[in-house]
Design a protein around this motif. Structure first.
Motif, short mmCIF file in Angstrom:
data_model
loop_
_atom_site.label_atom_id
_atom_site.label_comp_id
_atom_site.label_asym_id
_atom_site.label_seq_id
_atom_site.Cartn_x
_atom_site.Cartn_y
_atom_site.Cartn_z
N LEU B 163 0.84 -1.20 0.00
CA LEU B 163 0.00 0.00 0.00
C LEU B 163 0.87 1.25 0.00
O LEU B 163 0.59 2.22 -0.70
N ALA B 164 1.93 1.22 0.80
CA ALA B 164 2.81 2.37 0.91
C ALA B 164 3.42 2.70 -0.45
O ALA B 164 3.56 3.87 -0.80
N ARG B 165 3.75 1.65 -1.20
CA ARG B 165 4.34 1.89 -2.52
C ARG B 165 3.37 2.65 -3.40
O ARG B 165 3.75 3.53 -4.16
N CYS B 166 2.07 2.30 -3.28
CA CYS B 166 1.07 3.03 -4.06
C CYS B 166 0.96 4.47 -3.58
O CYS B 166 0.91 5.40 -4.38
N LEU B 167 0.94 4.64 -2.25
CA LEU B 167 0.77 5.99 -1.70
C LEU B 167 1.90 6.91 -2.13
O LEU B 167 1.69 8.10 -2.34
N ALA B 168 3.10 6.35 -2.24
CA ALA B 168 4.25 7.18 -2.59
C ALA B 168 4.05 7.87 -3.93
O ALA B 168 4.64 8.92 -4.17
N LEU B 169 3.20 7.30 -4.77
CA LEU B 169 2.97 7.90 -6.08
C LEU B 169 1.95 9.02 -6.03
O LEU B 169 1.68 9.65 -7.03
N ARG B 170 1.33 9.25 -4.89
CA ARG B 170 0.22 10.19 -4.74
C ARG B 170 -0.88 9.83 -5.73
O ARG B 170 -1.17 10.58 -6.67
N PRO B 171 -1.49 8.64 -5.54
CA PRO B 171 -2.40 8.13 -6.55
C PRO B 171 -3.80 8.73 -6.43
O PRO B 171 -4.13 9.37 -5.43
N GLU B 172 -4.61 8.53 -7.47
CA GLU B 172 -6.03 8.89 -7.38
C GLU B 172 -6.86 7.66 -7.08
O GLU B 172 -7.85 7.74 -6.37
N ILE B 173 -6.44 6.54 -7.63
CA ILE B 173 -7.11 5.27 -7.31
C ILE B 173 -6.05 4.27 -6.86
O ILE B 173 -4.97 4.21 -7.45
N ILE B 174 -6.36 3.52 -5.82
CA ILE B 174 -5.54 2.36 -5.51
C ILE B 174 -6.42 1.13 -5.68
O ILE B 174 -7.51 1.07 -5.12
N ILE B 175 -5.97 0.20 -6.49
CA ILE B 175 -6.67 -1.08 -6.59
C ILE B 175 -5.94 -2.05 -5.68
O ILE B 175 -4.77 -2.36 -5.90
N CYS B 176 -6.62 -2.47 -4.61
CA CYS B 176 -5.97 -3.33 -3.63
C CYS B 176 -6.35 -4.77 -3.92
O CYS B 176 -7.52 -5.14 -3.78
N ASP B 177 -5.38 -5.55 -4.31
CA ASP B 177 -5.65 -6.95 -4.61
C ASP B 177 -5.42 -7.77 -3.33
O ASP B 177 -4.30 -8.13 -3.02
N GLU B 178 -6.52 -8.00 -2.61
CA GLU B 178 -6.49 -8.82 -1.39
C GLU B 178 -5.47 -8.34 -0.36
O GLU B 178 -4.59 -9.07 0.05
N VAL B 179 -5.60 -7.07 0.06
CA VAL B 179 -4.68 -6.60 1.11
C VAL B 179 -5.04 -7.17 2.47
O VAL B 179 -4.25 -7.14 3.38
N LEU B 180 -6.27 -7.66 2.61
CA LEU B 180 -6.67 -8.14 3.94
C LEU B 180 -6.42 -9.63 4.13
O LEU B 180 -6.34 -10.10 5.26
N SER B 181 -6.27 -10.36 3.03
CA SER B 181 -6.14 -11.81 3.22
C SER B 181 -4.75 -12.15 3.72
O SER B 181 -3.77 -11.49 3.41
N GLY B 182 -4.70 -13.20 4.52
CA GLY B 182 -3.42 -13.62 5.08
C GLY B 182 -3.01 -12.85 6.31
O GLY B 182 -1.91 -13.04 6.82
N LEU B 183 -3.86 -11.94 6.77
CA LEU B 183 -3.51 -11.16 7.96
C LEU B 183 -4.14 -11.79 9.21
O LEU B 183 -5.18 -12.44 9.13
N SER B 184 -3.51 -11.54 10.33
CA SER B 184 -4.12 -12.00 11.58
C SER B 184 -5.27 -11.06 11.93
O SER B 184 -5.41 -9.99 11.35
N MET B 185 -6.10 -11.47 12.89
CA MET B 185 -7.27 -10.67 13.26
C MET B 185 -6.87 -9.27 13.70
O MET B 185 -7.48 -8.28 13.32
N SER B 186 -5.79 -9.18 14.49
CA SER B 186 -5.41 -7.86 15.01
C SER B 186 -4.84 -6.99 13.89
O SER B 186 -5.08 -5.78 13.84
N GLU B 187 -4.11 -7.63 12.97
CA GLU B 187 -3.57 -6.85 11.86
C GLU B 187 -4.70 -6.30 11.00
O GLU B 187 -4.67 -5.16 10.56
N MET B 188 -5.74 -7.16 10.82
CA MET B 188 -6.86 -6.74 10.02
C MET B 188 -7.61 -5.60 10.71
O MET B 188 -8.05 -4.65 10.07
N ALA B 189 -7.72 -5.71 12.01
CA ALA B 189 -8.46 -4.70 12.77
C ALA B 189 -7.84 -3.32 12.59
O ALA B 189 -8.54 -2.32 12.62
N SER B 190 -6.53 -3.27 12.39
CA SER B 190 -5.92 -1.95 12.20
C SER B 190 -5.89 -1.56 10.73
O SER B 190 -5.72 -0.40 10.39
#
Lengths: 340, 260
Positions: B163-190
């Protein structure tokens, strides 16, 4: 190798002085400054003094020039393979293009060696980059194969079409005005190449190169054209090779098909393996070791290649990390046995 | 919403050999949206992302971004226009420390033009901006984590690094391909509040997800894909009630009974 005892293992720790010289404190005491400067000065002063030390041995002075030419090729290979991620077997191409362009500039336009060398460095670099441009989307072993094709092809084309002097090559090329000019042009080029590239790979541009090597998809997704950067990397690397080729043409006062010989592609790779890939200086050290060994081995006649192969194999088996890595580790860390 | 859509996908089709991975998919993304794209495995979600961002060439159809045709454009040109993506399989530069991973996007033409996220690159050095972005995205600034080599980072941080790599570009759209999968519950919560924060910053998000519960909490529109076709579209409640969606996930009633 002896088996380590079961109840103890080797522990590796950074030397105190290494830790102290990591930050701003490096300049706080002369010992720290000396610790940092000694290896670098050893390399620089050693190379600069080598021609003087070798005055009694004119033959070995010439070998030193050849060492430097191979060192340029090895730096070029190391940079392209370990920082841009393109394994190029095109050393012989760079060599040949550089040699031929220097010879042509000298014999047709009458330019002196001190002009033809820089001109053919840049010109040759541009020619090689344009030739390799269509292959840049290839990766890994595929790029290696295609880049190996070019020197083979160039030699055959010159032979078949009888251009640029055909099989005789271009004769009557001017030599350097003296052996000193020859050696110091080469030594200064090697030093400049090593230190400029070492600086460059840690700058932001160098990080993009590393990015292209590690993960070109992510570089694309970051809005950077990877072909541009690969071409830039090839340009830098082929410039170094062409510089070596141009010098070789002036040293032998001749440019011919043998400048496209595969030695120029293979020995730099061997030197990088021996010296330690990804360190730039390591590849120079590898050349300093391998090229003189190959000269000594002339006594063995045809067995030379076999002995050479054994030495290489021994290096790969016993010290696969390379001399430079091994040396750096010994210099920066100490080992001790600890009881488990 | 009567404003112009930011991203329009019109009848995009893509076949891999004989397999139709996408067939005539339509999509509209409006500024400020969080659009969710869901669907069972193999339904063409990632193919859709790859098509939009130029990583694969589409066979038919049209993709417009800010009114400009970006169909089959080179990925780096699309990213340069401000349409960025994360990868499902994380693609960090493993040999570099986390913050140096961000130097690459910050060095891109777009970031040099815009100054990177919040324009910080115009003021500070790239290293500083990189650590700023990482802090914003959940790397503790005063810890050693931003300086750790990417190969030594756990999955949660690598997803954030994407995500940070996308933000560095100052984007207008970020397409997130499964950023939540593979995370623990607490990681997801944040992660969920982080996505909401990005929306507040004015970034439009398209989220391809398997984690439906978290997605439905933040998405204002959901699109469901199955076998490369769009089978439902609407708010999360509407989508969940749709018969086609239930069938896609659980099988049709006849099928279920045939197993009994």
């Amino acid at each position: 190798m002896s088996e380590p005892a079961k109840d103890r293992r080797k522990e590796r720790l950074d030397r105190g002085i290494k830790v102290r010289t990591d930050g701003i404190y490096a300049i706080s005491h002369w010992t720290e400054i000396a610790y940092l400067l000694t290896p670098r000065l050893l390399f620089i002063v050693g190379l600069l003094l080598a021609p003087v030390i070798l005055i009694p041995f004119p033959y070995w002075q010439r070998v030193l020039s050849i060492v430097c030419i191979f060192a340029l090729l090895a730096i070029s290979f190391d940079f392209l393979a370990n920082y841009v991620g393109l394994v190029s077997l095109g050393g012989a191409l760079y060599m040949g293009v550089g040699g031929y362009s220097a010879a042509l500039l000298n014999s047709h336009f009458g330019l002196p060696p001190l002009v033809t060398v820089p001109v053919s460095t840049v010109l040759g670099g541009a020619i090689c980059t344009v030739l390799l441009l269509p292959c840049l989307p290839l990766r890994g072993v595929y790029f290696a194969i295609v880049s190996l094709m070019f020197p083979l092809l160039a030699g055959r084309i010159i032979e078949a079409l009888d251009v640029f002097g055909g099989t005789d090559g271009i004769m009557g090329v001017d030599g350097f005005s003296s052996g000193w000019v020859e050696q110091y042009v080469l030594i200064c080029s090697v030093l400049a190449a090593v230190f400029i590239l070492r600086r460059m790979v840690s700058e932001d541009v160098g990080l993009v190169f590393t990015g292209v090597k590690d993960n070109d998809q992510a570089v694309k997704a970051s809005g950077i054209n990877i072909t541009t950067y690969k071409a830039f990397g090839v340009f830098i690397s082929s410039m170094l090779g062409c510089l070596g080729g141009a010098c070789l043409a002036h040293i032998y006062m001749w440019a011919g098909i043998s400048q496209f010989a595969l030695d120029f592609s293979i020995i730099p790779i061997a030197a990088t393996v021996v010296g330690g890939g990804g360190t730039l200086i390591g590849s120079v050290i590898g050349c300093i070791i391998l090229v003189p060994i190959s000269e000594f081995l002339r006594d063995f006649g045809t067995l030379r290649i076999a002995v050479y192969a054994i030495i290489l194999t021994a290096f790969i088996v016993f010290k696969s990390e390379g001399i430079m890595m091994y040396g750096t580790r010994k210099y920066e860390q100490f080992e001790r046995w600890v009881r488990i | 919403m009567n404003q112009e859509p930011l991203l329009v996908v019109e009848g995009v089709s893509k076949a891999f050999g004989g397999v139709l991975a996408l067939s005539a998919v339509d999509l509209k993304v409006y500024p400020g949206d969080i659009l969710g794209i869901i669907g069972p495995n193999g339904s063409g979600k990632t193919t859709l992302v790859n098509s939009i961002t130029g990583f694969i060439q589409v066979d038919r159809g049209k993709i417009l971004f800010k009114g400009r045709d970006i169909t089959n454009m080179k990925p780096h040109k699309i990213a340069d226009m401000g349409l960025t993506r994360t990868f499902q399989v994380m693609r960090p530069y493993y040999s570099l420390p986390a913050f140096k991973n961000l130097i690459v996007p910050l060095f891109s033409p777009r970031a040099r033009r815009t100054g990177g996220w919040r324009g910080g690159g115009k003021m500070g050095s790239r290293d500083t901006v990189a650590v700023d972005i990482l802090e914003e995205i959940g790397f503790e600034r005063d810890s050693y984590i931003p300086y750790k080599t990417a190969s030594a980072l756990p999955t949660g941080y690598l997803k954030r690094l994407e995500l940070a790599r996308c933000l560095a570009l100052r984007p207008e759209i970020i397409i997130c391909d499964e950023v939540l999968s593979g995370l623990s519950m607490s990681e997801m919560a944040s992660m969920v509040p982080l996505m909401e924060k990005l929306q507040m910053e004015g970034i439009t998000l398209v989220m391809v997800e398997h984690r439906l519960r978290e997605l439905f909490r933040i998405a204002n529109k959901v699109v469901v894909l199955n076998f490369g076709c769009k089978i439902a579209e609407g708010s999360s409640d509407e989508v969940m009630e749709s018969k086609e969606v239930k069938e896609a996930y659980f099988g049709s009633e006849e099928e279920v009974f045939s197993y009994v």
